[in-house]
Design a protein around this motif. Structure first.
Motif: not given
Length: 58
Positions: A28-44
């Motif tokens: 879902s779109e919600r899961q996609k947004q959640k994954m993007a947020k987590k990925t951003e945190g991982v890269f930081k």
């Protein structure tokens, strides 16, 4: 240990991780947004670890 090889290895790992994340198809779109947020945190976090490791080796 060669520092440039270490940094290149970390960069290659980040690229492979990003590719795997792109291949994963969230339901879902919600899961996609959640994954993007987590990925951003991982890269930081990875960036901070690399900065710290390079500074420690100087």
């Amino acid at each position: 240990m060669n520092y440039s090889n270490f940094v290149k290895g970390m960069a290659a790992g980040m690229v492979v991780g990003a590719a795997v994340t792109m291949v994963a198809d969230p339901l879902s779109e919600r899961q996609k947004q959640k994954m993007a947020k987590k990925t951003e945190g991982v890269f930081k976090s990875v960036g901070n670890v690399i900065d710290t490791a390079v500074n420690m080796m100087k």
